[in-house]
Motif scaffolding. Structure first.
Motif, PDB file in Angstrom:
ATOM      1  N   GLU A  51       8.661  14.111 -13.240  1.00 29.97           N
ATOM      2  CA  GLU A  51       7.373  15.041 -13.118  1.00 29.97           C
ATOM      3  C   GLU A  51       6.536  14.712 -13.931  1.00 29.97           C
ATOM      4  N   LYS A  52       6.687  13.665 -14.758  1.00 33.80           N
ATOM      5  CA  LYS A  52       5.808  13.331 -15.821  1.00 33.80           C
ATOM      6  C   LYS A  52       4.437  12.382 -15.169  1.00 33.80           C
ATOM      7  N   TYR A  53       4.766  11.894 -13.987  1.00 32.78           N
ATOM      8  CA  TYR A  53       3.991  10.872 -13.458  1.00 32.78           C
ATOM      9  C   TYR A  53       3.644  11.320 -11.890  1.00 32.78           C
ATOM     10  N   GLY A  54       2.622  10.955 -11.556  1.00 30.02           N
ATOM     11  CA  GLY A  54       1.989  10.951 -10.167  1.00 30.02           C
ATOM     12  C   GLY A  54       2.717   9.610  -9.506  1.00 30.02           C
ATOM     13  N   GLU A  55       2.889   9.293  -8.349  1.00 27.64           N
ATOM     14  CA  GLU A  55       3.138   8.116  -7.755  1.00 27.64           C
ATOM     15  C   GLU A  55       2.961   7.686  -6.522  1.00 27.64           C
ATOM     16  N   ASN A  56       2.543   6.270  -6.201  1.00 25.88           N
ATOM     17  CA  ASN A  56       2.428   5.871  -5.075  1.00 25.88           C
ATOM     18  C   ASN A  56       3.493   4.660  -4.856  1.00 25.88           C
ATOM     19  N   VAL A  57       4.190   4.611  -3.597  1.00 28.04           N
ATOM     20  CA  VAL A  57       4.931   3.314  -3.557  1.00 28.04           C
ATOM     21  C   VAL A  57       4.535   2.732  -2.194  1.00 28.04           C
ATOM     22  N   PHE A  58       5.034   1.671  -2.109  1.00 28.08           N
ATOM     23  CA  PHE A  58       4.599   0.580  -1.088  1.00 28.08           C
ATOM     24  C   PHE A  58       5.602  -0.483  -0.784  1.00 28.08           C
ATOM     25  N   TRP A  59       6.001  -0.770   0.309  1.00 25.13           N
ATOM     26  CA  TRP A  59       6.803  -1.882   0.574  1.00 25.13           C
ATOM     27  C   TRP A  59       6.432  -2.704   1.999  1.00 25.13           C
ATOM     28  N   ALA A  60       6.493  -4.069   1.610  1.00 20.73           N
ATOM     29  CA  ALA A  60       6.017  -4.987   2.648  1.00 20.73           C
ATOM     30  C   ALA A  60       7.256  -6.055   2.921  1.00 20.73           C
ATOM     31  N   SER A  61       7.532  -6.561   4.021  1.00 21.08           N
ATOM     32  CA  SER A  61       8.656  -7.597   4.149  1.00 21.08           C
ATOM     33  C   SER A  61       8.047  -8.879   3.897  1.00 21.08           C
TER      34      SER A  61
END
Length: 158
Positions: free
Chosen positions: A74-84
């Motif tokens: 709850e402290k941070y905003g977040e973006n996540v990404f994955w690539a093969s």
């Protein structure tokens, strides 16, 4: 017998450890601040605290290697990404920025369809840090942590 079991356990544990991927802090800031400048919001600063959290979460995702999901922070905003493949930091950030085309510039409010982009340009966010890890299958997980977090329902991004 115990020695063989211990050695096998140790080797299995090591092989499941994700490989850390180098993060170019200057590119992180350059790409984020490019999009922030387009909408007239203040530049982000790089945060080692955010980066440590992002790195920890990237390693957790890579270790499990079962897809993308957000931490429960709850402290941070977040973006996540994955690539093969061995995706770069720029590719991760550009993928998030691609959602700009779904962002409603009139209301400027958070929507899930443009949530990665709106977190990048969220007016009240001041800091970003990124981490990345390669899973044993070769995929790369990128995570950006933002402080203070954005994407508050009903509020304008900028």
């Amino acid at each position: 017998m115990f020695d063989i079991f211990f050695l096998a356990s140790l080797l299995l544990g090591v092989s499941n450890t994700p490989a850390k991927v180098s993060v170019d802090k200057e590119k992180v800031l350059e790409r984020h601040n490019y999009y922030r400048n387009l909408v007239g919001v203040e530049d982000l600063q790089y945060s080692e605290e955010c980066a440590e959290f992002a790195q920890s979460w990237a390693e957790s995702l890579a270790k499990k290697d079962r897809g993308l999901y957000h931490s429960d922070s709850e402290k941070y905003g977040e973006n996540v990404f994955w690539a093969s493949y061995n995706a770069s930091v720029e590719e991760a950030i550009e993928e998030w920025a691609f959602e700009r085309k779904y962002f409603n510039k009139k209301t400027r409010k958070y929507t899930s369809k443009a949530g990665h982009y709106s977190q990048m340009v969220w007016r009240d966010t001041k800091f970003v840090g990124m981490g990345a890890a390669r899973s044993k299958s070769g995929g790369v997980y990128w995570v950006a942590s933002y402080y203070p977090p954005g994407n508050w329902q009903g509020e304008k991004a900028y």
